[in-house]
Design a protein around this motif. Structure first.
Motif, PDB file in Angstrom:
ATOM      1  N   ALA A 152      28.881  12.102  73.165  1.00  0.00           N
ATOM      2  CA  ALA A 152      28.439  10.708  73.003  1.00  0.00           C
ATOM      3  C   ALA A 152      29.046   9.847  74.115  1.00  0.00           C
ATOM      4  CB  ALA A 152      28.842  10.181  71.626  1.00  0.00           C
TER       5      ALA A 152
ATOM      6  N   GLU B 175      34.281   7.878  64.857  1.00  0.00           N
ATOM      7  CA  GLU B 175      33.005   8.026  64.171  1.00  0.00           C
ATOM      8  C   GLU B 175      32.322   6.692  63.933  1.00  0.00           C
ATOM      9  OE1 GLU B 175      33.009  10.737  60.753  1.00  0.00           O
ATOM     10  OE2 GLU B 175      32.360  12.180  62.257  1.00  0.00           O
TER      11      GLU B 175
ATOM     12  N   TRP C 288      29.490   5.080  65.071  1.00  0.00           N
ATOM     13  CA  TRP C 288      28.342   5.402  65.907  1.00  0.00           C
ATOM     14  C   TRP C 288      27.128   5.662  65.034  1.00  0.00           C
ATOM     15  CZ3 TRP C 288      30.792  10.614  67.868  1.00  0.00           C
ATOM     16  CH2 TRP C 288      31.004  11.460  66.791  1.00  0.00           C
ATOM     17  N   GLU C 289      25.990   5.912  65.692  1.00  0.00           N
ATOM     18  CA  GLU C 289      24.810   6.420  65.011  1.00  0.00           C
ATOM     19  C   GLU C 289      24.526   7.774  65.621  1.00  0.00           C
ATOM     20  OE1 GLU C 289      21.838   3.493  65.754  1.00  0.00           O
ATOM     21  OE2 GLU C 289      22.882   1.969  64.604  1.00  0.00           O
ATOM     22  N   GLY C 290      24.138   8.741  64.786  1.00  0.00           N
ATOM     23  CA  GLY C 290      23.977  10.101  65.295  1.00  0.00           C
ATOM     24  C   GLY C 290      22.650  10.292  65.996  1.00  0.00           C
ATOM     25  N   ARG C 291      22.418   9.550  67.051  1.00  0.00           N
ATOM     26  CA  ARG C 291      21.119   9.613  67.718  1.00  0.00           C
ATOM     27  C   ARG C 291      21.329   9.744  69.204  1.00  0.00           C
ATOM     28  NH1 ARG C 291      19.123   4.350  66.718  1.00  0.00           N
ATOM     29  NH2 ARG C 291      17.003   5.110  66.712  1.00  0.00           N
ATOM     30  N   LYS C 292      21.001  10.906  69.699  1.00  0.00           N
ATOM     31  CA  LYS C 292      21.255  11.243  71.092  1.00  0.00           C
ATOM     32  C   LYS C 292      20.852  10.119  72.058  1.00  0.00           C
ATOM     33  CE  LYS C 292      20.584  15.248  74.018  1.00  0.00           C
ATOM     34  NZ  LYS C 292      19.813  16.466  74.181  1.00  0.00           N
TER      35      LYS C 292
ATOM     36  N   GLU D   7      23.762   6.209  70.649  1.00  0.00           N
ATOM     37  CA  GLU D   7      24.817   6.291  69.639  1.00  0.00           C
ATOM     38  C   GLU D   7      25.480   4.958  69.335  1.00  0.00           C
ATOM     39  OE1 GLU D   7      24.497   8.479  72.120  1.00  0.00           O
ATOM     40  OE2 GLU D   7      24.646  10.526  71.341  1.00  0.00           O
TER      41      GLU D   7
ATOM     42  N   TRP E  34      15.865   1.286  61.743  1.00  0.00           N
ATOM     43  CA  TRP E  34      16.307   2.395  60.889  1.00  0.00           C
ATOM     44  C   TRP E  34      15.119   2.966  60.125  1.00  0.00           C
ATOM     45  CZ3 TRP E  34      20.041   5.779  59.587  1.00  0.00           C
ATOM     46  CH2 TRP E  34      19.882   6.451  58.369  1.00  0.00           C
TER      47      TRP E  34
ATOM     48  N   TRP F  98      24.012  12.673  57.834  1.00  0.00           N
ATOM     49  CA  TRP F  98      23.702  13.355  59.092  1.00  0.00           C
ATOM     50  C   TRP F  98      23.874  12.381  60.263  1.00  0.00           C
ATOM     51  CZ3 TRP F  98      22.505  18.105  60.942  1.00  0.00           C
ATOM     52  CH2 TRP F  98      21.842  18.184  62.175  1.00  0.00           C
ATOM     53  N   ASP F  99      23.362  11.172  60.063  1.00  0.00           N
ATOM     54  CA  ASP F  99      23.428  10.142  61.099  1.00  0.00           C
ATOM     55  C   ASP F  99      24.863   9.635  61.273  1.00  0.00           C
ATOM     56  OD1 ASP F  99      21.645   8.191  62.740  1.00  0.00           O
ATOM     57  OD2 ASP F  99      23.005   6.866  61.647  1.00  0.00           O
ATOM     58  N   GLN F 100      25.527   9.359  60.151  1.00  0.00           N
ATOM     59  CA  GLN F 100      26.882   8.795  60.228  1.00  0.00           C
ATOM     60  C   GLN F 100      27.860   9.714  60.945  1.00  0.00           C
ATOM     61  OE1 GLN F 100      27.881   8.053  56.165  1.00  0.00           O
ATOM     62  NE2 GLN F 100      26.895   6.032  56.148  1.00  0.00           N
TER      63      GLN F 100
ATOM     64  N   ASN G 263      27.024  12.109  63.128  1.00  0.00           N
ATOM     65  CA  ASN G 263      26.500  12.557  64.423  1.00  0.00           C
ATOM     66  C   ASN G 263      26.513  14.084  64.544  1.00  0.00           C
ATOM     67  OD1 ASN G 263      25.513  12.570  67.016  1.00  0.00           O
ATOM     68  ND2 ASN G 263      27.416  11.865  67.978  1.00  0.00           N
TER      69      ASN G 263
ATOM     70  N   MET H 199      24.130  15.759  65.299  1.00  0.00           N
ATOM     71  CA  MET H 199      23.315  16.082  66.473  1.00  0.00           C
ATOM     72  C   MET H 199      24.133  16.108  67.759  1.00  0.00           C
ATOM     73  SD  MET H 199      19.722  14.149  65.896  1.00  0.00           S
ATOM     74  CE  MET H 199      18.976  14.154  67.508  1.00  0.00           C
TER      75      MET H 199
END
Ligand code: HEM
Ligand SMILES: [Fe+2]
Lengths: 452, 145
Positions: A51, A108, A110-114, A117, A171, B54-56, B58, B60
């Motif tokens: 990230a 942590e 963040w947002e889990g989006r490549k 984030e 979202w 899953w998002d919180q 990360n 991915m």
């Protein structure tokens, strides 16, 4: 024309240089983890490192674009930058948001989006910062004497980039929607509006460096950015093959993304033909090297290596493997990294008044960095192909294959060390130039033809 | 010869035309395509909660899902089918870094409920119609585990 307010560009470039060093550091952490040395796992797990690595990349390139715009727009519009104080504020805000985001990733936040984030709360700050930036650029253009095609294409790209950030802020409960709109940002940036920014900066540099008539350069600029959107918009479909989307994207994405290399071929030919055509040769040879180098490696990295896995029949096998990493590295470096380096190399003598047009360190920096990147790309390619063959085609377990691939990451680390050496030499040169001076910016002479 | 004005027109018209087509296709994909392909009717609250986790965290940043993410840890689209819920819950609830094959995952130590939600999410995504992804291996060797 040069204006004192253009100085602010320097500080954006300085921020860029700082962030690159951090980006590379986190890159090494990941390469070592891939090799099996994940000693930092407890403090900086892989997902934190990646990230940081990706967001720093985006921020240093954007910072470079912003600096370039703050230099180009006054020059093209023939006026001082509107409200230079606000530009410094905008710089500080950018740096602060960047630092908070990077630190947050370690906790942590963040947002889990490549690539996207940055958490929602900070997204709003990013938006405010970018609006401020656009306000300064557009107000300058507005009050200026001229509105050239180069300035308009560049500003169009910057406005487009800002608008396209927005769909990435919605979202969705359904993961497939999230993926779908994430590409509106990432793909329509790098294969859309960022190419406008690239075209604008390239045109500006070519006009200055080769002395070819502006009308000719700007005509071809329109053709190139025309090709970009003609192919790149529907080309977004190459991310919609296997992500819960209808199958018509296989055909549409396949055909149009296969046309995308044309725009990059256009950029490469554009730069080379204008270079040959130009009768005057600007003494800043290093800037010319980086400019031509950028156009050429963009075609190789984005165009050719993109084409290699963009057809759905190929992408079915390579999707989500290290083959993607191979392409991503050279594409970003060639098209956007080198372009920022080219611009910095061009403006530093103008900003500081030091005519260090051709130094040995500067020349070696160019070759070492680029050879390093070509080797890195090769290491990723070898790893990617082996991964596809063993995991996807032969059906071995992911981790069994991953454990086999360590030697490619050993090569990668060697290559990355070469690359980093080149980048550090470039930064050293940047440092040696010193800070901008008003007297340099008051000296108006621009073109000094030299005989070859 | 092409004039600058014609070149500008080419840019404007091309951009306009292809943007319109793209928006039309997007409309279709968003209103019909994705709900159908992902079986949105099966998207329970547990799935949404799982997606939020899953998002919180990360995930991915190490794994890929639908082929998207990072290339450090296994593709998870079909993990439900491959490993089953028990195995997945063991991974997610582990208090020490999960690493049977050498590479460490973050030790999340999720609660039973959280693990169930993530399993629901992974099961749901595994059932989506992804136009044939991930492909069936051409040759299938005996895996060691
Ligand atoms: C300068 C322009 C470009 C840059 C910076 C770039 C960068 C990237 C990056 C970073 C990714 C990985 C994204 C992710 O997984 O989140 C990617 C994916 C991809 N790019 Fe590009 N790209 C560029 C141009 C192109 C072009 C012109 C093509 C096609 C001819 C192309 C084809 C692809 C494909 C097919 C993927 C998906 C890979 C997969 O299935 O995993 N790219 N690109
Ligand atoms: Fe793309």
């Amino acid at each position: 024309m040069r204006y004192k307010s253009q100085k602010v560009a320097y500080w954006f470039f300085a921020l860029s240089m700082l962030l690159i060093i951090l980006q590379l550091t986190y890159g090494f952490i990941m390469a070592f983890a891939h090799m099996g040395y994940d000693g930092l796992h407890e403090i900086i797990p892989f997902n934190t490192a990646i990230a940081v690595h990706k967001n720093l990349l985006v921020v240093w390139i954007l910072s470079g674009f912003m600096g370039a715009a703050y230099y180009i727009i006054p020059d093209e519009a023939e006026t001082e930058l509107c409200c230079p104080k606000l530009a410094y504020l905008q710089l500080i805000a950018l740096a602060v948001v960047g630092v908070i985001a990077i630190v947050g990733f370690h906790f942590e936040w963040w947002e889990g989006r490549k690539f996207l984030e940055i958490p929602r709360e900070l997204d709003y700050l990013v938006v405010v910062d970018v609006l401020l930036f656009l306000f300064i650029i557009l107000a300058t253009l507005w009050k200026g004497k001229k509105r050239t095609t180069t300035a308009l294409v560049l500003s169009g790209g910057l406005v487009g980039a800002a608008l396209l950030y927005l769909p990435g802020m919605i979202w969705f409960d359904n993961h497939a929607y999230d993926s779908f709109f994430r590409w509106w940002v990432v793909h329509l940036w790098v294969e859309g509006v960022w190419e406008l920014i690239m075209g604008g900066i390239l045109a500006y540099l070519l006009i200055r460096l080769t002395g070819v008539d502006r009308e000719v350069i700007e005509k071809w600029l329109y053709v190139i950015v025309g090709l970009t959107f003609l192919s790149g918009i529907l080309g977004t479909g190459h991310h919609y093959y296997y992500t819960g989307t209808p199958s018509y994207w296989l055909t549409i994405g396949g055909i149009f993304s296969a046309l995308e290399p044309l725009a990059f071929l256009g950029m490469a030919l554009f730069a080379m033909v204008m270079y040959r055509k130009g009768e005057k040769k600007h003494p800043n040879k290093l800037a010319l090297m980086w400019t031509l180098g950028s156009a050429i490696l963009a075609f190789v990295g984005a165009g050719m290596l993109g084409l290699a896995h963009t057809l759905p029949q190929v992408n079915l096998w390579t999707h989500g493997t290290l083959v993607t990493a191979m392409h991503g590295h050279m594409a970003f470096w060639g098209a956007y990294g080198m372009l920022v380096f080219a611009f910095i190399t061009y403006v530093m003598p103008n900003l500081t008044g030091r005519k260090r047009y051709f130094t040995k360190t500067g020349e070696y920096a160019f070759w070492i960095a680029n050879i390093g990147m070509i080797l890195m790309t090769s290491a990723f390619a070898a790893a990617g192909v082996q991964q596809v063959a063993l995991e996807r085609i032969a059906g071995f377990d992911f981790m069994e294959v991953a454990n086999e691939l360590w030697y490619h990451f050993f090569v990668l680390i060697i290559a990355a060390s070469i690359f980093s050496t080149g980048v550090l030499m470039f930064i050293w040169e940047f440092y040696k130039y010193g800070t901008p001076s008003d007297s340099a910016l008051q000296a108006q002479e621009e073109f000094q033809p030299i005989s070859e | 010869m092409l004039t600058k004005k014609q070149a500008m027109l080419f840019f404007m018209l091309g951009t306009f035309l292809f943007s319109i087509i793209f928006i039309g296709l997007t409309y279709d994909t968003v209103t019909r395509g994705i709900p159908k392909h992902t079986h949105e009717e099966n998207m329970t609250d547990a799935v949404v909660r799982g997606r939020t986790l899953w998002d919180q965290h990360n995930c991915m940043g190490c794994h890929t899902i639908m082929g998207e993410g990072a290339y450090y840890a296994p593709e998870l689209t079909k993990v439900y089918e491959r490993r089953g819920p028990g195995y997945i819950k063991a991974v997610l609830m582990s208090k020490t870094p999960w690493a049977p094959r050498g590479r460490k995952m973050v030790a999340y130590g999720f609660s039973e409920e959280e693990a169930d939600d993530l399993v629901a999410f992974l099961k749901w995504i595994g059932e989506a119609d992804l136009n044939g992804f991930p492909p069936k291996p051409t040759f299938k060797p005996q895996s060691k585990d």
